[in-house]
Design a protein around this motif. Sequence first.
Motif, PDB file in Angstrom:
ATOM      1  N   LEU A   1      38.894  30.531  44.751  1.00 41.15           N
ATOM      2  CA  LEU A   1      40.170  31.228  44.588  1.00 41.15           C
ATOM      3  C   LEU A   1      40.762  31.024  43.199  1.00 41.15           C
ATOM      4  O   LEU A   1      41.701  31.719  42.814  1.00 41.15           O
ATOM      5  N   ASP A   2      40.225  30.062  42.452  1.00 41.28           N
ATOM      6  CA  ASP A   2      40.714  29.788  41.105  1.00 41.28           C
ATOM      7  C   ASP A   2      40.231  30.901  40.174  1.00 41.28           C
ATOM      8  O   ASP A   2      39.039  31.217  40.134  1.00 41.28           O
ATOM      9  N   VAL A   3      41.137  31.508  39.399  1.00 41.38           N
ATOM     10  CA  VAL A   3      40.771  32.651  38.551  1.00 41.38           C
ATOM     11  C   VAL A   3      39.758  32.249  37.479  1.00 41.38           C
ATOM     12  O   VAL A   3      38.881  33.041  37.119  1.00 41.38           O
ATOM     13  N   SER A   4      39.822  31.021  36.988  1.00 35.49           N
ATOM     14  CA  SER A   4      38.859  30.588  35.966  1.00 35.49           C
ATOM     15  C   SER A   4      37.461  30.483  36.556  1.00 35.49           C
ATOM     16  O   SER A   4      36.467  30.790  35.880  1.00 35.49           O
ATOM     17  N   VAL A   5      37.364  30.050  37.817  1.00 33.48           N
ATOM     18  CA  VAL A   5      36.066  29.989  38.492  1.00 33.48           C
ATOM     19  C   VAL A   5      35.535  31.406  38.722  1.00 33.48           C
ATOM     20  O   VAL A   5      34.346  31.683  38.506  1.00 33.48           O
TER      21      VAL A   5
END
Length: 301
Positions: A43-47
């Motif tokens: 859910l992390d945008v960087s991931v």
Amino acid sequence: MSSSANRPDNITIMNLLGTCAELASLEAGNQVHCLSVKSGLVLDVSVCNGLIDMYAKCGSLKSAQNVFDSTLNRNVISWSSLIVGYAQFGLAHEALNLFRRMRKFGIHPNEVTYLGVLTACSHIGLVEEGWHLYKTMQVELGVPPRREHFSCMVDLLARAGCLNEAETFIMKTGFDPDITTWKTLLSACKTHGNVDIAKRAAENILKLDPSSSAAMVLLCNIHASGGNWEDVAKLRSLMKQTGIPKVPGQSWIEVKDKIHVFFSDDTSHPQREKIYTMLEELWLQMLDDGYDSCKWLGIDI
């Protein structure tokens, strides 16, 4: 780390994805994707951005698009990663359409975005649109061109056959052209049969790198294409005298979690007999289907 008490965080996942992307290892990338899902870090945008970049660099553009579509709070990196992926694999129209969507959503492009759309324009010969984007990047958005953008413009002009314009652009722009820039022009000269500009491009390459075999080989091929066999003989003789070797081509492929590396005329692979048997069968099929094998493969005799 997995066997210890430490748990991966978003930085761990991003670094793993970056490694998979550099190796173009799709299988390992899929495993890291699963790990990010299990750990809730997906859910992390960087991931998500790391996943888009990894899938794009591995050539799995459908997976990259799926991750992009499921990403919440997309930022400029999300859009740019997919645009560059489409452009690098020749899906120029998809890259440009995605760029237009990005602008409609009010996302301001960055240097990487423009690198992607300029590459896309180069692949399909959109010279006017490429020029417009190059100027827009500088004037409207205040994004200064980097050497990569400069090289893209040279590639765009050269591919489209505007060789004089490409050479003028190289000489009049503030960047000091590197070997890659001159090689781009030299390769286009081979495609379009321009011997005069090819000679100047090769001379500039050899000034920067006197041992460059690529420049000499390309120039030989250009003379051969025009039937200038005397010049071909002179260049090959010069290569022997100066000790410039012809570096063999190299490629690799990952099969069942193992990377196989091949060189031109390679006989060292343990399955070489099966490989060459298959290549011969493919060659015969091509001939049966009416392909001019030398033209189709871009081989110069």
